[in-house]
Write an enzyme that holds these catalytic residues in place. Structure first.
Site, PDB file in Angstrom:
ATOM      1  N   GLU A  87       0.847  -1.193   0.000  1.00 52.09           N
ATOM      2  CA  GLU A  87       0.000   0.000   0.000  1.00 52.09           C
ATOM      3  C   GLU A  87       0.878   1.237   0.000  1.00 52.09           C
ATOM      4  O   GLU A  87       1.859   1.297   0.753  1.00 52.09           O
ATOM      5  CB  GLU A  87      -0.832   0.064   1.271  1.00 52.09           C
ATOM      6  CG  GLU A  87      -1.815  -1.026   1.404  1.00 52.09           C
ATOM      7  CD  GLU A  87      -2.115  -1.263   2.868  1.00 52.09           C
ATOM      8  OE1 GLU A  87      -1.602  -0.494   3.724  1.00 52.09           O
ATOM      9  OE2 GLU A  87      -2.839  -2.198   3.145  1.00 52.09           O
TER      10      GLU A  87
ATOM     11  N   HIS B 202      -2.348  -6.830  11.085  1.00 55.66           N
ATOM     12  CA  HIS B 202      -3.261  -7.824  10.508  1.00 55.66           C
ATOM     13  C   HIS B 202      -3.107  -9.204  11.146  1.00 55.66           C
ATOM     14  O   HIS B 202      -2.745 -10.172  10.464  1.00 55.66           O
ATOM     15  CB  HIS B 202      -2.999  -7.959   9.003  1.00 55.66           C
ATOM     16  CG  HIS B 202      -3.214  -6.708   8.212  1.00 55.66           C
ATOM     17  ND1 HIS B 202      -2.761  -6.543   6.918  1.00 55.66           N
ATOM     18  CD2 HIS B 202      -3.851  -5.554   8.519  1.00 55.66           C
ATOM     19  CE1 HIS B 202      -3.108  -5.349   6.475  1.00 55.66           C
ATOM     20  NE2 HIS B 202      -3.760  -4.716   7.422  1.00 55.66           N
TER      21      HIS B 202
ATOM     22  N   ASN C   3      -5.358  -6.720   2.358  1.00 56.99           N
ATOM     23  CA  ASN C   3      -5.862  -6.332   3.677  1.00 56.99           C
ATOM     24  C   ASN C   3      -7.030  -7.247   4.057  1.00 56.99           C
ATOM     25  O   ASN C   3      -7.841  -7.609   3.207  1.00 56.99           O
ATOM     26  CB  ASN C   3      -6.329  -4.879   3.647  1.00 56.99           C
ATOM     27  CG  ASN C   3      -5.334  -3.990   2.911  1.00 56.99           C
ATOM     28  OD1 ASN C   3      -5.126  -4.171   1.722  1.00 56.99           O
ATOM     29  ND2 ASN C   3      -4.730  -3.092   3.619  1.00 56.99           N
TER      30      ASN C   3
HETATM   31  P1  FAE Z   1     -11.467  -7.122  15.793  1.00 50.35           P
HETATM   32  O1  FAE Z   1     -11.941  -6.141  14.798  1.00 50.35           O
HETATM   33  O2  FAE Z   1     -10.100  -6.961  16.347  1.00 50.35           O
HETATM   34  O3  FAE Z   1     -12.524  -7.115  16.992  1.00 50.35           O
HETATM   35  C1  FAE Z   1     -12.335  -7.823  18.182  1.00 50.35           C
HETATM   36  C2  FAE Z   1     -13.032  -7.079  19.307  1.00 50.35           C
HETATM   37  O4  FAE Z   1     -13.090  -7.915  20.451  1.00 50.35           O
HETATM   38  C3  FAE Z   1     -12.309  -5.809  19.750  1.00 50.35           C
HETATM   39  O5  FAE Z   1     -13.231  -4.735  19.775  1.00 50.35           O
HETATM   40  C4  FAE Z   1     -11.771  -6.154  21.133  1.00 50.35           C
HETATM   41  O6  FAE Z   1     -11.689  -5.034  21.986  1.00 50.35           O
HETATM   42  C5  FAE Z   1     -12.781  -7.169  21.609  1.00 50.35           C
HETATM   43  N1  FAE Z   1     -12.263  -8.108  22.627  1.00 50.35           N
HETATM   44  C6  FAE Z   1     -11.085  -8.760  22.615  1.00 50.35           C
HETATM   45  N2  FAE Z   1     -10.970  -9.581  23.678  1.00 50.35           N
HETATM   46  C7  FAE Z   1     -12.141  -9.446  24.403  1.00 50.35           C
HETATM   47  C8  FAE Z   1     -12.628 -10.018  25.596  1.00 50.35           C
HETATM   48  N3  FAE Z   1     -11.917 -10.934  26.286  1.00 50.35           N
HETATM   49  N4  FAE Z   1     -13.829  -9.611  26.058  1.00 50.35           N
HETATM   50  C9  FAE Z   1     -14.555  -8.702  25.373  1.00 50.35           C
HETATM   51  N5  FAE Z   1     -14.139  -8.115  24.215  1.00 50.35           N
HETATM   52  C10 FAE Z   1     -12.943  -8.499  23.731  1.00 50.35           C
HETATM   53  O7  FAE Z   1     -11.558  -8.601  15.228  1.00 50.35           O
HETATM   54  N6  FAE Z   1      -7.669  -4.270   7.661  1.00 50.35           N
HETATM   55  C11 FAE Z   1      -8.104  -4.011   6.407  1.00 50.35           C
HETATM   56  O8  FAE Z   1      -8.723  -4.876   5.779  1.00 50.35           O
HETATM   57  N7  FAE Z   1      -7.893  -2.781   5.845  1.00 50.35           N
HETATM   58  C12 FAE Z   1      -7.200  -1.797   6.480  1.00 50.35           C
HETATM   59  O9  FAE Z   1      -7.041  -0.691   5.963  1.00 50.35           O
HETATM   60  C13 FAE Z   1      -6.678  -2.071   7.777  1.00 50.35           C
HETATM   61  N8  FAE Z   1      -5.937  -1.158   8.459  1.00 50.35           N
HETATM   62  C14 FAE Z   1      -5.561  -1.414   9.761  1.00 50.35           C
HETATM   63  C15 FAE Z   1      -4.899  -0.425  10.488  1.00 50.35           C
HETATM   64  C16 FAE Z   1      -4.611  -0.629  11.832  1.00 50.35           C
HETATM   65  C17 FAE Z   1      -3.864   0.421  12.599  1.00 50.35           C
HETATM   66  C18 FAE Z   1      -5.014  -1.832  12.471  1.00 50.35           C
HETATM   67  C19 FAE Z   1      -4.738  -2.060  13.932  1.00 50.35           C
HETATM   68  C20 FAE Z   1      -5.662  -2.811  11.750  1.00 50.35           C
HETATM   69  C21 FAE Z   1      -5.937  -2.619  10.400  1.00 50.35           C
HETATM   70  N9  FAE Z   1      -6.609  -3.593   9.655  1.00 50.35           N
HETATM   71  C22 FAE Z   1      -6.990  -3.332   8.362  1.00 50.35           C
HETATM   72  C23 FAE Z   1      -6.929  -4.909  10.237  1.00 50.35           C
HETATM   73  C24 FAE Z   1      -8.402  -5.053  10.608  1.00 50.35           C
HETATM   74  O10 FAE Z   1      -8.827  -3.956  11.382  1.00 50.35           O
HETATM   75  C25 FAE Z   1      -8.568  -6.380  11.389  1.00 50.35           C
HETATM   76  O11 FAE Z   1      -8.183  -7.433  10.514  1.00 50.35           O
HETATM   77  C26 FAE Z   1      -9.998  -6.609  11.840  1.00 50.35           C
HETATM   78  O12 FAE Z   1     -10.427  -5.577  12.691  1.00 50.35           O
HETATM   79  C27 FAE Z   1     -10.128  -7.948  12.563  1.00 50.35           C
HETATM   80  O13 FAE Z   1     -11.499  -8.219  12.733  1.00 50.35           O
HETATM   81  P2  FAE Z   1     -12.002  -9.248  13.827  1.00 50.35           P
HETATM   82  O14 FAE Z   1     -13.475  -9.323  13.728  1.00 50.35           O
HETATM   83  O15 FAE Z   1     -11.210 -10.495  13.706  1.00 50.35           O
END
Ligand code: FAE
Length: 546
Positions: free
Chosen positions: A402, A487, A525
């Site tokens: 990117e 990621h 991504n």
């Molecule tokens: P996620 O979105 O991480 O959600 C998990 C949730 O569970 C979170 O809100 C936690 O706080 C919560 N949690 C965890 N443990 C507990 C617990 N014990 N009890 C209660 N709650 C809990 O998971 N991906 C893209 O495709 N495009 C992008 O442009 C991109 N940019 C990114 C930039 C940054 C800075 C970051 C950090 C990530 C980026 N990502 C991007 C990755 C993407 O946000 C990530 O793959 C997804 O958010 C993962 O989705 P999940 O549903 O697996």
């Protein structure tokens, strides 16, 4: 230097933002303290789950997988209780904004740290991190022995902090992403459904050519194409019409106002505005923020007991609770879900989980790098925080890069990139009886594969342009950002730790529905794939299990 008060204003009346620009670099941030948490100091009582609640479904986490599951279950008539350890980001801080700029992190920025840990730790070789009060901030920089994993914390998970880049993998690469899933179904039904649900769109190519905010991306394109690489626009969930209005000065700036890593105040279609808003509108979904699930175990008479602690914004436990649910969906993200399951298996709460739980974790091959351009290749003192383009060398070199912003507010003459590479290494989570925590076996040296693949792009561009790598962004004389990932993927792989739809082996009524299911790499991504897989799995689960 002038002293700084809680609002970030200096005693001579100059705002922090102007001070930073005035010092001519983002280094000024290092000297400033991070403000004091004043707003939202109490948990949100309105949605607190009562101790002893008995509900049909609990979803642990409110990111992509959790949001899809909540919406589809609610639409099927099922009441859903979501548990989220982070905050519901709806209350402005003392500066009137919910989220601070990327150039001025404060107490809202990091999850329970006393010092910021910005992904780019240095500028011109100088460290830029600074002290902040410990707070339930929006970005978690979770440290394991060999890698720091960045994750979103709050209602909406990663959608709160990410760049919104919404990329569907090339179909020819899908077999390597999810080998046990039917590609036709994904590309005909679930990827389109996910893209629609997320509100994915493309930048207007004419505006792209005109706006000064994408000068950095046009320079990235020029350099890629001169070296013979494929260059492509990347779709995003940012509201592109809003961004044009930002450029026109008719609405408050967000992407064009240095907001991204610590949240966007406007413009980005986070899950809170898409899937979760729709889920809440059904009237069947309740979200309890600032509640962290600590255990799940079989209940006498069927179903599961979900134990949790309610915290305040400083991380103090204000209550411990338990609830009963017939079904539990683990959607705590790759790291959150894997840590919970590994610990529950080891400590006897869910001893029947199989030995695949905790295995197969990958970093999506993330590696960052900057290049130093010639002075005639300025990348602009204003930059949109939302990347909109990428360089594709996946087939030949194993890297998709990117063209990323460096929104410092000054001309840096730097091109910056986050590469996704075909890194083959996979790590495992294991319970550490000594600390009571969960370790991850990833080794920093494993990133060398990613560096080698990213170099297939950037060595060639540097040679063609007569340029060099920046060595001041990740330390002193350190070129590669090889210590981190945005990621995380895997830890409860589809078809191994679960069946082919996310049902956890050994326990009826327990499901994984997030990035933990994906075996370590999505070639691009990841969140569109996480969303599409969740759409696929929840459709089957609703049809057959409920
Ligand atoms: P996620 O979105 O991480 O959600 C998990 C949730 O569970 C979170 O809100 C936690 O706080 C919560 N949690 C965890 N443990 C507990 C617990 N014990 N009890 C209660 N709650 C809990 O998971 N991906 C893209 O495709 N495009 C992008 O442009 C991109 N940019 C990114 C930039 C940054 C800075 C970051 C950090 C990530 C980026 N990502 C991007 C990755 C993407 O946000 C990530 O793959 C997804 O958010 C993962 O989705 P999940 O549903 O697996």
């Amino acid at each position: 230097m002038a002293s700084t008060n809680q609002r970030g204003n200096t005693s001579d009346g100059v705002s922090r933002r102007r001070l930073l620009v005035g010092t001519g670099s983002i280094l000024g941030a290092a000297a400033l303290i991070g403000g004091t948490p004043t707003a939202n100091a109490q948990p949100l009582a309105a949605t607190d789950i009562p101790d002893g609640a008995n509900v049909p479904v609990i979803i642990v986490g409110t990111g992509y997988g959790g949001a899809v599951a909540a919406l589809r279950l609610a639409q099927a008539g099922i009441s859903v209780q979501m548990i989220e350890m982070g905050q519901d980001w709806v209350t402005p801080g003392s500066d009137g904004k919910i989220h601070p700029k990327v150039t001025s992190p404060d107490y809202r920025s990091f999850w329970m740290r006393t010092r910021t840990k910005a992904p780019l730790s240095n500028f011109l070789g100088f460290p830029i991190d600074k002290a902040v009060p410990k707070y339930a901030g929006i970005l978690d920089a979770e440290d394991f022995a060999g890698i720091t994993v960045y994750q979103g914390r709050g209602v909406g998970g990663g959608s709160l902090v990410n760049g919104g880049m919404a990329v569907t993998p090339k179909r020819q690469n899908f077999a390597s992403v999810l080998p046990t899933v039917n590609a036709d179904e994904m590309y005909n039904t679930y990827y389109p459904r996910a893209n629609a649900g997320l509100g994915v769109g493309l930048i207007d190519p004419d505006w792209f050519e005109r706006t000064s905010y994408y000068q950095y991306s046009r320079v990235g394109r020029k350099h890629a194409q001169r070296s013979g690489f494929g260059w492509t626009f990347v779709p995003d969930v940012y509201d592109w019409n809003y961004m044009v209005a930002e450029d026109n000065g008719t609405v408050p700036k967000s992407a064009l106002g240095q907001e991204i890593l610590y949240g966007n105040n406007y413009g980005k279609k986070t899950l809170a505005k898409t899937y979760l808003a729709q889920a809440r509108a059904t009237g069947r979904v309740t979200i309890s923020p600032l509640h962290e699930v600590t255990s799940v175990s079989p209940a006498a008479g069927g179903g599961y007991v979900v134990a949790m602690k309610q915290i305040d914004t400083s991380g103090n436990t204000v209550a411990t609770k338990s609830a009963k649910a017939a079904r539990v969906f683990f959607a705590a993200g790759s790291v959150g879900t894997s840590k919970l399951l590994v610990k529950l298996r080891a400590t006897g709460a869910l001893p029947g989980l199989n030995d695949q739980v905790g295995q197969g974790w990958g970093d999506n091959g993330n590696v960052m790098v900057g290049r130093a351009n010639h002075v005639w290749d300025s990348t602009g003192d204003v930059q949109s925080t939302i990347p909109c383009s990428g360089i594709d060398n996946w087939d030949a070199g194993g890297a998709f890069a990117e063209v990323a912003p460096l929104p410092t507010g000054i001309e840096t003459f730097a091109s910056f990139y986050l590469s996704i590479t075909k890194n083959p290494n996979r790590a495992a989570f294991s319970y550490n009886a000594g600390t009571g925590g969960v370790d991850l076996s990833w080794q920093t040296a494993w990133k060398q594969d990613s560096i080698t693949m990213a170099k297939t792009i950037f060595d060639k561009i540097n040679k063609k342009e007569g340029t060099i790598y920046r060595s001041d962004l990740f330390g002193t004389n350190k070129i590669w950002g090889d210590h981190l990932t945005y990621h995380p993927l895997g830890g409860a792989i589809l078809g191994k730790a679960t069946d082919n739809y996310g049902r956890l082996a050994g326990y009826s009524g327990l499901y994984v529905i997030d990035g933990a299911l994906i075996p370590g790499n999505t070639t691009v991504n990841p969140f569109v794939t996480i969303t599409a897989l969740a759409e696929r799995n929840i459709e089957r689960i609703i049809a057959t299990d409920l």
